[in-house]
Design a protein around this motif. Structure first.
Motif, PDB file in Angstrom:
ATOM      1  N   TRP A  69       9.021  -3.601  -5.714  1.00 24.84           N
ATOM      2  CA  TRP A  69       8.422  -2.942  -4.553  1.00 24.84           C
ATOM      3  C   TRP A  69       6.904  -2.950  -4.695  1.00 24.84           C
ATOM      4  O   TRP A  69       6.266  -1.931  -4.857  1.00 24.84           O
ATOM      5  N   GLY A  70       6.341  -4.163  -4.635  1.00 29.59           N
ATOM      6  CA  GLY A  70       4.886  -4.251  -4.656  1.00 29.59           C
ATOM      7  C   GLY A  70       4.376  -5.476  -5.382  1.00 29.59           C
ATOM      8  O   GLY A  70       4.781  -5.761  -6.505  1.00 29.59           O
ATOM      9  N   TRP A  71       3.514  -6.236  -4.713  1.00 30.26           N
ATOM     10  CA  TRP A  71       2.748  -7.339  -5.302  1.00 30.26           C
ATOM     11  C   TRP A  71       1.313  -6.858  -5.472  1.00 30.26           C
ATOM     12  O   TRP A  71       0.745  -6.232  -4.574  1.00 30.26           O
ATOM     13  N   THR A  72       0.735  -7.199  -6.605  1.00 32.26           N
ATOM     14  CA  THR A  72      -0.686  -6.965  -6.829  1.00 32.26           C
ATOM     15  C   THR A  72      -1.282  -8.236  -7.416  1.00 32.26           C
ATOM     16  O   THR A  72      -0.653  -8.872  -8.255  1.00 32.26           O
ATOM     17  N   PHE A  73      -2.467  -8.592  -6.952  1.00 29.06           N
ATOM     18  CA  PHE A  73      -3.163  -9.753  -7.498  1.00 29.06           C
ATOM     19  C   PHE A  73      -4.431  -9.296  -8.194  1.00 29.06           C
ATOM     20  O   PHE A  73      -5.204  -8.504  -7.642  1.00 29.06           O
ATOM     21  N   THR A  74      -4.624  -9.801  -9.410  1.00 27.60           N
ATOM     22  CA  THR A  74      -5.880  -9.520 -10.085  1.00 27.60           C
ATOM     23  C   THR A  74      -7.018 -10.202  -9.321  1.00 27.60           C
ATOM     24  O   THR A  74      -6.788 -10.991  -8.407  1.00 27.60           O
ATOM     25  N   LYS A  75      -8.240  -9.933  -9.715  1.00 32.58           N
ATOM     26  CA  LYS A  75      -9.394 -10.534  -9.044  1.00 32.58           C
ATOM     27  C   LYS A  75      -9.294 -12.053  -9.037  1.00 32.58           C
ATOM     28  O   LYS A  75      -9.691 -12.711  -8.067  1.00 32.58           O
ATOM     29  N   TRP A  76      -8.705 -12.628 -10.099  1.00 31.07           N
ATOM     30  CA  TRP A  76      -8.611 -14.078 -10.214  1.00 31.07           C
ATOM     31  C   TRP A  76      -7.262 -14.614  -9.746  1.00 31.07           C
ATOM     32  O   TRP A  76      -6.927 -15.768 -10.011  1.00 31.07           O
ATOM     33  N   GLY A  77      -6.495 -13.776  -9.058  1.00 32.28           N
ATOM     34  CA  GLY A  77      -5.300 -14.270  -8.377  1.00 32.28           C
ATOM     35  C   GLY A  77      -4.014 -14.253  -9.160  1.00 32.28           C
ATOM     36  O   GLY A  77      -3.012 -14.823  -8.710  1.00 32.28           O
ATOM     37  N   ALA A  78      -3.971 -13.618 -10.336  1.00 36.45           N
ATOM     38  CA  ALA A  78      -2.723 -13.554 -11.106  1.00 36.45           C
ATOM     39  C   ALA A  78      -1.779 -12.530 -10.472  1.00 36.45           C
ATOM     40  O   ALA A  78      -2.191 -11.409 -10.177  1.00 36.45           O
ATOM     41  N   PRO A  79      -0.497 -12.898 -10.273  1.00 40.31           N
ATOM     42  CA  PRO A  79       0.436 -12.008  -9.563  1.00 40.31           C
ATOM     43  C   PRO A  79       1.170 -11.054 -10.496  1.00 40.31           C
ATOM     44  O   PRO A  79       1.761 -11.460 -11.501  1.00 40.31           O
ATOM     45  N   ILE A  80       1.130  -9.777 -10.167  1.00 37.77           N
ATOM     46  CA  ILE A  80       1.846  -8.744 -10.919  1.00 37.77           C
ATOM     47  C   ILE A  80       2.802  -8.042  -9.959  1.00 37.77           C
ATOM     48  O   ILE A  80       2.424  -7.656  -8.856  1.00 37.77           O
ATOM     49  N   ILE A  81       4.047  -7.877 -10.398  1.00 39.21           N
ATOM     50  CA  ILE A  81       5.092  -7.244  -9.591  1.00 39.21           C
ATOM     51  C   ILE A  81       5.447  -5.916 -10.233  1.00 39.21           C
ATOM     52  O   ILE A  81       5.567  -5.828 -11.455  1.00 39.21           O
ATOM     53  N   ASN A  82       5.630  -4.877  -9.412  1.00 37.27           N
ATOM     54  CA  ASN A  82       6.096  -3.624  -9.994  1.00 37.27           C
ATOM     55  C   ASN A  82       7.492  -3.278  -9.495  1.00 37.27           C
ATOM     56  O   ASN A  82       7.908  -3.687  -8.417  1.00 37.27           O
ATOM     57  N   ALA A  83       8.225  -2.536 -10.325  1.00 39.41           N
ATOM     58  CA  ALA A  83       9.624  -2.221 -10.053  1.00 39.41           C
ATOM     59  C   ALA A  83       9.757  -0.807  -9.523  1.00 39.41           C
ATOM     60  O   ALA A  83       9.374   0.143 -10.203  1.00 39.41           O
ATOM     61  N   GLY A  84      10.326  -0.683  -8.326  1.00 31.18           N
ATOM     62  CA  GLY A  84      10.580   0.641  -7.777  1.00 31.18           C
ATOM     63  C   GLY A  84      11.728   1.342  -8.461  1.00 31.18           C
ATOM     64  O   GLY A  84      11.852   2.559  -8.384  1.00 31.18           O
ATOM     65  N   ASN A  85      12.587   0.588  -9.136  1.00 32.53           N
ATOM     66  CA  ASN A  85      13.760   1.199  -9.774  1.00 32.53           C
ATOM     67  C   ASN A  85      13.470   1.724 -11.170  1.00 32.53           C
ATOM     68  O   ASN A  85      14.066   2.698 -11.616  1.00 32.53           O
ATOM     69  N   SER A  86      12.548   1.078 -11.889  1.00 27.61           N
ATOM     70  CA  SER A  86      12.328   1.465 -13.283  1.00 27.61           C
ATOM     71  C   SER A  86      10.885   1.819 -13.591  1.00 27.61           C
ATOM     72  O   SER A  86      10.596   2.343 -14.663  1.00 27.61           O
ATOM     73  N   GLY A  87       9.979   1.521 -12.684  1.00 24.16           N
ATOM     74  CA  GLY A  87       8.575   1.772 -12.944  1.00 24.16           C
ATOM     75  C   GLY A  87       7.909   0.707 -13.771  1.00 24.16           C
ATOM     76  O   GLY A  87       6.716   0.785 -14.056  1.00 24.16           O
ATOM     77  N   GLY A  88       8.655  -0.332 -14.165  1.00 23.69           N
ATOM     78  CA  GLY A  88       8.070  -1.396 -14.947  1.00 23.69           C
ATOM     79  C   GLY A  88       7.173  -2.298 -14.129  1.00 23.69           C
ATOM     80  O   GLY A  88       7.238  -2.334 -12.901  1.00 23.69           O
ATOM     81  N   PHE A  89       6.306  -3.046 -14.818  1.00 27.49           N
ATOM     82  CA  PHE A  89       5.482  -4.076 -14.194  1.00 27.49           C
ATOM     83  C   PHE A  89       5.817  -5.409 -14.856  1.00 27.49           C
ATOM     84  O   PHE A  89       6.128  -5.462 -16.049  1.00 27.49           O
ATOM     85  N   TYR A  90       5.725  -6.484 -14.074  1.00 25.53           N
ATOM     86  CA  TYR A  90       6.134  -7.803 -14.556  1.00 25.53           C
ATOM     87  C   TYR A  90       5.107  -8.837 -14.111  1.00 25.53           C
ATOM     88  O   TYR A  90       4.641  -8.802 -12.975  1.00 25.53           O
TER      89      TYR A  90
END
Length: 809
Positions: free
Chosen positions: A267-288
């Motif tokens: 539940w969420g995409w985030t991109f660093t300033k240089w475009g690296a994709p990070i995904i976060n988990a709404g079920n566990s709170g983890g980031f990937y």
């Protein structure tokens, strides 16, 4: 005066007059109503906030402005905030007409409070994704309208759009494009862009829309969604939890992840300033970190989180702070909405070899916390003024498994947008984007602040391709070669060319030769995207082979992923050359993925040989091919409902009378400190299966946030009768193989070819899907009766301890 007549019951006892009973009931109703109204007053919630030192918060919009149960929000280039919400969630009532909305909010006088609200679209049912369309990119397939105008958004001086405003909306099975053609702020055209997305669970429908730095619409789906989406490239399939990438001009939809693996509810995409994709988990709170797995055709199974200490927190739609309004020590921090714990967390993203690691910032507290159980920050965004805006779903009940659809506490009428500012620091002046000329927009792409960067690029993703790319070439040629941000500016420009599907080799060469490794890594992905359009004199595999030997592991990782997306045998030169260099867990993931996907191309070469194939690679590729995906069975075994293998009932039953009485005792006499001691007693086995902090097992769900996540009476009921409610991802499965073996456990990973089960002792077992004879879901592994030995005081205090877990202190 005549006295009221006394009534008698069947035994002749005098009773109160009916009028007095009615009056008493009315008083109780009035008191309860007044209490609820006080609880739901924004001032009550505002008083509950605890902010990090140096910050303050104000109410920006409420249900009075149309913000009801907000799910996602997005800014546009004119400084307007678009919000989707759903009063229908979790399920439409019989006879009810769904009327969820998309709202456009504006602060026209700049006083820090929304004062204009427009209903852009209504009549929706549980919309879960929203992103503003690039101006001029509307229409079938999102192709740019060739207007020939040179202004970026094709706007008149008063900012009323000639190019229609539009938004992409995710609703159930459909991806909509809704367009305002006449400029009145209301959608008068609705077009289905894609359909066929899974809807097995409406809080796992397609969600969290966001533009990538290269103009792709990215989003997520959860564990119970099984999607079959028809595109010009064929049917794209994604079973269970995964992420999507949609390239508008190509109409190409790609799916990644998949299967019952974390993140089970991304539940969420985030991109660093240089475009690296990070995904976060709404079920566990983890980031990937998604980068290593963005190879078409790869479904790899389990992946490790990059959040080092999740502690049971659940989060959604984070923002990375890049705003001059915030103090220096907050720059670059990741702030996710902690909707379970009523908080917005403060986390730091750091390089970890070729990937990332995330942890709580050790020097700074959470930006905001609340003791109000209805504060549910679900989306966090920087605004045009540099302040941080928080979409507050506002609800004491947050799930639909755990409480009745008709639970009286389930809120369907409220919603808030809060605005956090730094004390004593000036707000930012909103940049002119709407109606600006192209060179002005280009300069905003290199801004230090995130809002102007993202908005300017989104605008440039649309419009006339010839005008945008022609002017951008000239701008790139005129950049100061000594500028400290030259590499970043060129990378930003390359993303715009990608969004227009327009190849520019001189620009690509400049980014490939950049001094900054993040820029070179970005250019590697561009090589793969343009591989079918590059000339023979500029072979993408040859370029990637150079990057595979780069000194920086991030570049080598990007080269492997890019090679995995170029289905040629020669791509293995890139993969195996990188495999001979220093590796880490992220590079290993990409290596296994690329080897598996490219196997139809490299396997014949490995057998017959080729001039470029090194003899030593035969053994190397064999080690990388060990984790190849097993083939999916032609007809997978259907899962049936079975009987639990543990006791279903103990001495107590979770009747409303029992749970209400225990809850009353907890609230009046409960001792959480003593309850913590009870929780750790060996005889009730809580810590054997459940984790709190760094202590406990992993057979059952982590309990760090159980108190802020679930109502007390529900919590009591699930402990007394565990089969009443089994948390998703922790359902016990019994599998019998064709060889007669029986495996019982929870599914912790898997894909179309295999499943990994963790048994009650914590041992993991891998079984091929093709070897499964029968598969049953048998409820929870937790037996009823574990608390039968406890005294009433011990039981009361155990729940007093559990119900305070996760709540702001």
């Amino acid at each position: 005066m005549k006295k009221p007549r006394r009534h008698k019951d069947s035994k002749g006892n005098k009773t109160r007059p009916l009028s007095r009973l009615l009056a008493l009931c009315l008083c109780v109703f009035v008191v309860q109503t007044a209490s609820a109204q006080g609880r739901d007053d924004p001032a009550t919630e505002l008083a509950s906030f605890k902010l990090a030192p140096g910050f303050e918060v104000n109410l920006w919009a409420t249900e009075k402005d149309g913000v009801v149960k907000p799910i996602q929000m997005r800014w546009d280039e004119r400084g307007r905030l678009w919000v989707i919400g759903s009063a229908t969630y979790p399920q439409i009532m019989p006879g009810e007409e769904a009327n969820d909305k998309v709202i456009i909010l504006e602060d026209t006088d700049g006083d820090g409070r929304a004062d204009r609200s427009t209903v852009f679209a209504d009549g929706l049912m549980i919309p879960t994704g929203l992103e503003i369309a690039p101006p001029g990119a509307q229409g079938s397939g999102g192709r740019g309208q060739e207007s020939g105008k040179t202004s970026a958004a094709n706007l008149t001086p008063d900012s009323r759009p000639l190019t229609p405003a539009a938004a992409y909306i995710g609703e159930g099975t459909k991806l909509w494009l809704m367009t305002d053609r006449d400029g009145d702020g209301k959608a008068d055209e609705r077009q289905v862009v894609l359909r066929g997305f899974g809807t097995g669970d409406n809080h796992q429908n397609i969600n969290s829309f966001r533009w990538s730095p290269s103009g792709e619409l990215v989003f997520c789906q959860g564990l119970h969604a099984n999607s079959r989406v028809e595109t010009p490239w064929g049917v794209t399939r994604l079973d269970q939890a995964g992420i999507w990438r949609f390239r508008l001009r190509e109409q190409r939809l790609d799916a990644f992840f998949g299967g019952p693996n974390d993140p089970q509810n991304p539940w969420g995409w985030t991109f660093t300033k240089w475009g690296a994709p990070i995904i976060n988990a709404g079920n566990s709170g983890g980031f990937y970190y998604a980068g290593p797995e963005l190879i078409r055709g790869w479904q790899g199974g389990r992946r490790d989180p990059i959040l080092l200490q999740g502690r049971g927190r659940k989060t959604s739609n984070p923002e990375i702070i890049e705003s001059a309004h915030f103090p220096d020590e907050w720059q670059g921090l990741l702030l996710p909405g902690g909707y379970i714990n009523n908080s917005v967390w403060t986390m730091r993203v750091e390089q970890d070899g070729s990937g990332f690691k995330i942890n709580d910032d050790t020097a700074l507290p959470p930006l905001i916390q609340s003791s109000h159980g209805s504060f549910r920050p679900i989306d966090v965004r920087l605004g045009p003024d540099g302040a941080l805006y928080i979409a507050d779903w506002y609800n004491p009940i947050i799930g639909h498994y755990q409480a009745s659809f008709r639970h009286p506490d389930r809120d369907k009428a409220h919603g808030r947008i809060w605005r956090i500012t730094a004390k004593g620091r000036p707000l930012l002046k909103a940049p002119k984007i709407a109606g600006a000329e192209l060179p002005e927009i280009f300069e905003l792409m290199r801004a230090k602040d995130r809002y102007p960067r993202e908005q300017s690029k989104r605008v440039l993703f649309g419009g006339d391709t010839a005008a945008v790319t022609g002017a951008l070439r000239t701008w790139c040629e005129r950049l100061d070669p000594n500028a400290p941000d030259l590499d970043f500016a060129l990378m930003q420009a390359l993303g715009v060319f990608e969004s227009h599907e327009t190849v520019d080799i001189p620009l690509l060469k400049r980014v490939l030769a950049a001094k900054t490794p993040e820029a070179r890594a970005y250019a590697a992905a561009t090589l793969a995207r343009w591989a079918d359009r590059l000339p023979l004199t500029f072979d993408p595999v040859e370029q990637l082979a150079t990057l595979a030997l780069d000194a920086d592991p991030r570049v080598r990782l990007a080269a492997i992923v890019a090679a995995g997306n170029i289905p040629r045998a020669e791509s293995m030169v890139v993969v195996l050359s990188a495999a001979e260099k220093e590796r880490d867990k992220f590079i290993d993931t990409a290596l296994h993925a690329a080897v598996a996907v490219l196997k139809p191309q490299w396997e014949p070469v490995a057998e017959k040989g080729a001039p470029w194939w090194k003899p030593t690679w035969r053994d190397l590729v064999a080690t990388l091919d060990k984790k190849r995906q097993l083939p999916a069975p032609a007809k997978p075994v259907l899962q049936k409902k079975g009987t639990p293998i543990v006791a279903i009932y103990g001495q107590l039953r979770a009747s409303p009378f029992v749970t209400a009485n225990i809850a009353a005792e907890v609230l009046t006499r409960g001792n959480p400190k003593h309850g913590a001691e009870v929780f750790r007693r060996v005889e009730i086995a809580c810590v054997q299966c459940h984790r709190v902090g760094d202590e406990g097992g992993q057979i059952g769900p982590a309990l760090d946030a159980i108190g802020s996540a679930q109502p007390l009476e529900f919590l009591i009921g699930t402990v007394i009768e565990p089969q009443r409610e089994v948390k998703e991802g922790f359902e016990t499965v019994r599998i019998k193989t064709k060889k007669g073996e029986e495996i019982i456990g929870i599914i912790v990973a898997g894909n179309a070819g295999e499943l990994v089960l963790r048994d009650p002792l914590g041992t993991e077992h891998t079984v091929a899907q093709a070897d499964i004879a029968t598969r049953e879901m048998i409820g929870s592994l937790m037996p009823a009766g574990l608390t039968d030995s406890l005294s009433p005081e011990d039981l009361r205090d155990l729940f007093a301890y559990l119900t305070q877990l996760g709540k702001a202190k």
